[in-house]
Design a protein around this motif. Structure first.
Motif, PDB file in Angstrom:
ATOM      1  N   VAL A 178       0.804  -1.217   0.000  1.00 15.15           N
ATOM      2  CA  VAL A 178       0.000   0.000   0.000  1.00 15.15           C
ATOM      3  C   VAL A 178       0.843   1.276   0.000  1.00 15.15           C
ATOM      4  O   VAL A 178       0.808   2.024  -0.935  1.00 15.15           O
ATOM      5  CB  VAL A 178      -1.003   0.049   1.178  1.00 15.15           C
ATOM      6  N   VAL A 179       1.593   1.577   1.070  1.00 16.70           N
ATOM      7  CA  VAL A 179       2.267   2.861   1.103  1.00 16.70           C
ATOM      8  C   VAL A 179       3.778   2.769   1.182  1.00 16.70           C
ATOM      9  O   VAL A 179       4.460   3.765   1.078  1.00 16.70           O
ATOM     10  CB  VAL A 179       1.786   3.712   2.299  1.00 16.70           C
ATOM     11  N   GLY A 180       4.339   1.637   1.372  1.00 16.81           N
ATOM     12  CA  GLY A 180       5.780   1.554   1.511  1.00 16.81           C
ATOM     13  C   GLY A 180       6.191   1.610   2.959  1.00 16.81           C
ATOM     14  O   GLY A 180       5.376   1.583   3.865  1.00 16.81           O
ATOM     15  N   LYS A 181       7.475   1.692   3.202  1.00 16.76           N
ATOM     16  CA  LYS A 181       7.971   1.674   4.566  1.00 16.76           C
ATOM     17  C   LYS A 181       7.636   2.946   5.311  1.00 16.76           C
ATOM     18  O   LYS A 181       7.273   3.964   4.724  1.00 16.76           O
ATOM     19  CB  LYS A 181       9.490   1.420   4.555  1.00 16.76           C
ATOM     20  N   LEU A 182       7.801   2.884   6.621  1.00 14.81           N
ATOM     21  CA  LEU A 182       7.352   3.956   7.490  1.00 14.81           C
ATOM     22  C   LEU A 182       8.063   5.277   7.202  1.00 14.81           C
ATOM     23  O   LEU A 182       7.472   6.344   7.331  1.00 14.81           O
ATOM     24  CB  LEU A 182       7.587   3.540   8.948  1.00 14.81           C
ATOM     25  N   GLU A 183       9.331   5.222   6.789  1.00 11.73           N
ATOM     26  CA  GLU A 183      10.068   6.454   6.523  1.00 11.73           C
ATOM     27  C   GLU A 183       9.405   7.285   5.423  1.00 11.73           C
ATOM     28  O   GLU A 183       9.305   8.510   5.527  1.00 11.73           O
ATOM     29  CB  GLU A 183      11.515   6.146   6.128  1.00 11.73           C
ATOM     30  N   ALA A 184       8.972   6.632   4.356  1.00 12.04           N
ATOM     31  CA  ALA A 184       8.331   7.352   3.253  1.00 12.04           C
ATOM     32  C   ALA A 184       7.009   7.959   3.713  1.00 12.04           C
ATOM     33  O   ALA A 184       6.683   9.099   3.387  1.00 12.04           O
ATOM     34  CB  ALA A 184       8.101   6.411   2.073  1.00 12.04           C
ATOM     35  N   ALA A 185       6.232   7.195   4.474  1.00 12.74           N
ATOM     36  CA  ALA A 185       4.945   7.695   4.970  1.00 12.74           C
ATOM     37  C   ALA A 185       5.153   8.858   5.931  1.00 12.74           C
ATOM     38  O   ALA A 185       4.380   9.824   5.932  1.00 12.74           O
ATOM     39  CB  ALA A 185       4.176   6.568   5.648  1.00 12.74           C
ATOM     40  N   ALA A 186       6.200   8.778   6.764  1.00  6.70           N
ATOM     41  CA  ALA A 186       6.484   9.860   7.709  1.00  6.70           C
ATOM     42  C   ALA A 186       6.844  11.143   6.969  1.00  6.70           C
ATOM     43  O   ALA A 186       6.457  12.244   7.383  1.00  6.70           O
ATOM     44  CB  ALA A 186       7.625   9.453   8.642  1.00  6.70           C
ATOM     45  N   LEU A 187       7.555  11.015   5.863  1.00  4.30           N
ATOM     46  CA  LEU A 187       7.910  12.182   5.050  1.00  4.30           C
ATOM     47  C   LEU A 187       6.660  12.847   4.484  1.00  4.30           C
ATOM     48  O   LEU A 187       6.542  14.072   4.460  1.00  4.30           O
ATOM     49  CB  LEU A 187       8.841  11.752   3.914  1.00  4.30           C
ATOM     50  N   VAL A 188       5.696  12.042   4.065  1.00  3.44           N
ATOM     51  CA  VAL A 188       4.439  12.569   3.523  1.00  3.44           C
ATOM     52  C   VAL A 188       3.634  13.281   4.603  1.00  3.44           C
ATOM     53  O   VAL A 188       3.049  14.337   4.376  1.00  3.44           O
ATOM     54  CB  VAL A 188       3.605  11.427   2.906  1.00  3.44           C
ATOM     55  N   GLY A 189       3.616  12.715   5.812  1.00  5.84           N
ATOM     56  CA  GLY A 189       2.802  13.282   6.888  1.00  5.84           C
ATOM     57  C   GLY A 189       3.404  14.505   7.555  1.00  5.84           C
ATOM     58  O   GLY A 189       2.738  15.169   8.352  1.00  5.84           O
ATOM     59  N   LYS A 190       4.658  14.806   7.228  1.00  6.92           N
ATOM     60  CA  LYS A 190       5.346  15.908   7.901  1.00  6.92           C
ATOM     61  C   LYS A 190       4.641  17.238   7.696  1.00  6.92           C
ATOM     62  O   LYS A 190       4.546  18.055   8.613  1.00  6.92           O
ATOM     63  CB  LYS A 190       6.786  15.982   7.381  1.00  6.92           C
ATOM     64  N   VAL A 191       4.123  17.483   6.499  1.00 10.27           N
ATOM     65  CA  VAL A 191       3.470  18.767   6.192  1.00 10.27           C
ATOM     66  C   VAL A 191       2.245  18.987   7.068  1.00 10.27           C
ATOM     67  O   VAL A 191       1.974  20.099   7.521  1.00 10.27           O
ATOM     68  CB  VAL A 191       3.074  18.821   4.703  1.00 10.27           C
ATOM     69  N   SER A 192       1.483  17.934   7.315  1.00  5.23           N
ATOM     70  CA  SER A 192       0.260  18.054   8.106  1.00  5.23           C
ATOM     71  C   SER A 192       0.448  17.586   9.542  1.00  5.23           C
ATOM     72  O   SER A 192      -0.522  17.380  10.268  1.00  5.23           O
ATOM     73  CB  SER A 192      -0.873  17.260   7.443  1.00  5.23           C
ATOM     74  N   ASP A 193       1.715  17.394   9.952  1.00  4.93           N
ATOM     75  CA  ASP A 193       2.039  17.029  11.329  1.00  4.93           C
ATOM     76  C   ASP A 193       1.369  15.722  11.757  1.00  4.93           C
ATOM     77  O   ASP A 193       0.806  15.628  12.846  1.00  4.93           O
ATOM     78  CB  ASP A 193       1.645  18.166  12.283  1.00  4.93           C
ATOM     79  N   GLU A 194       1.433  14.714  10.880  1.00  2.00           N
ATOM     80  CA  GLU A 194       0.897  13.396  11.211  1.00  2.00           C
ATOM     81  C   GLU A 194       1.991  12.347  11.075  1.00  2.00           C
ATOM     82  O   GLU A 194       2.884  12.469  10.232  1.00  2.00           O
ATOM     83  CB  GLU A 194      -0.293  13.058  10.315  1.00  2.00           C
ATOM     84  N   SER A 195       1.912  11.323  11.895  1.00  2.00           N
ATOM     85  CA  SER A 195       2.934  10.281  11.896  1.00  2.00           C
ATOM     86  C   SER A 195       2.843   9.420  10.636  1.00  2.00           C
ATOM     87  O   SER A 195       1.819   9.397   9.953  1.00  2.00           O
ATOM     88  CB  SER A 195       2.767   9.391  13.130  1.00  2.00           C
ATOM     89  N   GLY A 196       3.928   8.705  10.382  1.00  2.00           N
ATOM     90  CA  GLY A 196       3.922   7.787   9.246  1.00  2.00           C
ATOM     91  C   GLY A 196       2.860   6.718   9.384  1.00  2.00           C
ATOM     92  O   GLY A 196       2.214   6.337   8.405  1.00  2.00           O
ATOM     93  N   ARG A 197       2.653   6.223  10.603  1.00  5.74           N
ATOM     94  CA  ARG A 197       1.620   5.207  10.844  1.00  5.74           C
ATOM     95  C   ARG A 197       0.238   5.744  10.497  1.00  5.74           C
ATOM     96  O   ARG A 197      -0.581   5.040   9.897  1.00  5.74           O
ATOM     97  CB  ARG A 197       1.639   4.761  12.316  1.00  5.74           C
TER      98      ARG A 197
END
Length: 318
Positions: free
Chosen positions: A159-178
């Protein structure tokens, strides 16, 4: 006389150098162009909805009074026919309602991935974003980052890849990778269920669990939900997910689970995050909010106890 000639020559050279540098800086600046409104087209697969709500009515009113204060950002369309909006879909809609024929636009030459990332990041700053909007926006940004050259091991997980990539995406909206991963799971829901999540008929956490059901199972669940007139709890959704993973899911079992009493809901008090956020600074973590709530409840309890003791004392003195 020769001295004067030298001064004139130097001054002319200085002006020439200054003018050339000024031109260079001007060329670097992004120019705002007035572009006909009908030459601006929505971003392909734009995940954010443009709604005719109270907020839009206020935007239309503002544009009628003051015009467009912040220019849109767009890029030339590949076929050369007009421009694709990257940021400013709501402003374009409001401007059309306000009767404007041209809009101020910054035109940038951007590839698909860079344009997608900018489009998502600029829209995530909005106050009101539905779960489905956020889900598809996060997914689009993850795909764009992958295409831009993120290491393959960062996007190998389902679905989204490893947690590091998801955390990078969530950084703008202040949400965790999980949390980003959980939002992206919602893109696996059938439209009917996703609409229910947006309309708060199904809570976010149960919806994430239901996303592991395939389309046929989701439609069977939808019928079970309709027949029982019950929204799923987290525990019910988890049971449905486990049945599906074991290959034991049936429409009959789904109905049985949906008819069960939601014990966890009877034993749990839940306050939505958006409600709590009204009373706390933005930098407060959930743990800090919890501690402050407990502190206030303790103070309230002490006040009640003091009032009770005072009342007893007054009755004894009568």
């Amino acid at each position: 006389m020769p001295k004067n000639n030298l001064n004139v020559t130097l001054k002319g050279l200085d002006e020439l150098l200054f003018s050339t540098e000024e031109q260079r800086q001007e060329e670097k600046r992004e120019q705002v162009q007035q572009i006909p409104i009908d030459e601006l087209y929505p971003f392909t697969n734009h995940p954010f909805k443009v709604l005719e709500d109270d907020s839009m009515a206020q935007t239309v009113k503002s544009i009628k009074e003051y015009g467009i204060l912040s220019p849109l950002i767009a890029r030339p369309r590949p076929d050369g026919d007009g421009y694709e909006i990257i940021s400013g879909h709501r402003r374009q809609f409001a401007a059309r309602e306000a009767g404007l024929e041209t809009l101020p636009v910054i035109v940038r030459d951007m590839d698909d991935d860079a344009a997608t990332i900018l489009m998502v990041d600029s829209n995530l700053q909005r106050e009101q974003i539905s779960p489905s909007e956020k889900a598809f926006a996060y997914k689009m940004k993850l795909d764009a980052l992958k295409h831009q050259g993120a290491r393959s091991d960062l996007t190998s997980r389902q679905v989204v890849g490893k947690l590091e990539a998801a955390a990078l995406v969530g950084k703008v909206s202040d949400e965790s990778g999980r949390q980003v991963q959980r939002y992206v799971r919602l893109t696996n829901l059938i439209p009917e269920l996703l609409d229910m999540v947006d309309n708060k008929k199904i809570s976010f956490n149960p919806a994430v669990e239901l996303s592991y059901l395939d389309e046929k199972q989701q439609r069977a669940f939808l019928e079970a939900m309709d027949s029982t007139q019950n929204a799923p709890s987290v525990s019910q959704a988890q049971k449905l997910k486990k049945m599906a993973q074991k290959g034991e899911f049936t429409a009959e079992k789904a109905s049985e689970i949906m008819e069960q009493e939601k014990k966890s809901e009877l034993d749990t008090v839940t306050i939505k995050n958006e409600i709590l956020r009204k009373y706390f600074p933005r930098n407060y973590t959930p743990r800090q909010m919890e501690q402050k709530i407990i502190q206030l409840l303790d103070a309230w309890q002490q006040q009640k106890e003091q009032t009770k003791q005072k009342k007893k004392k007054q009755e004894a003195e009568r």
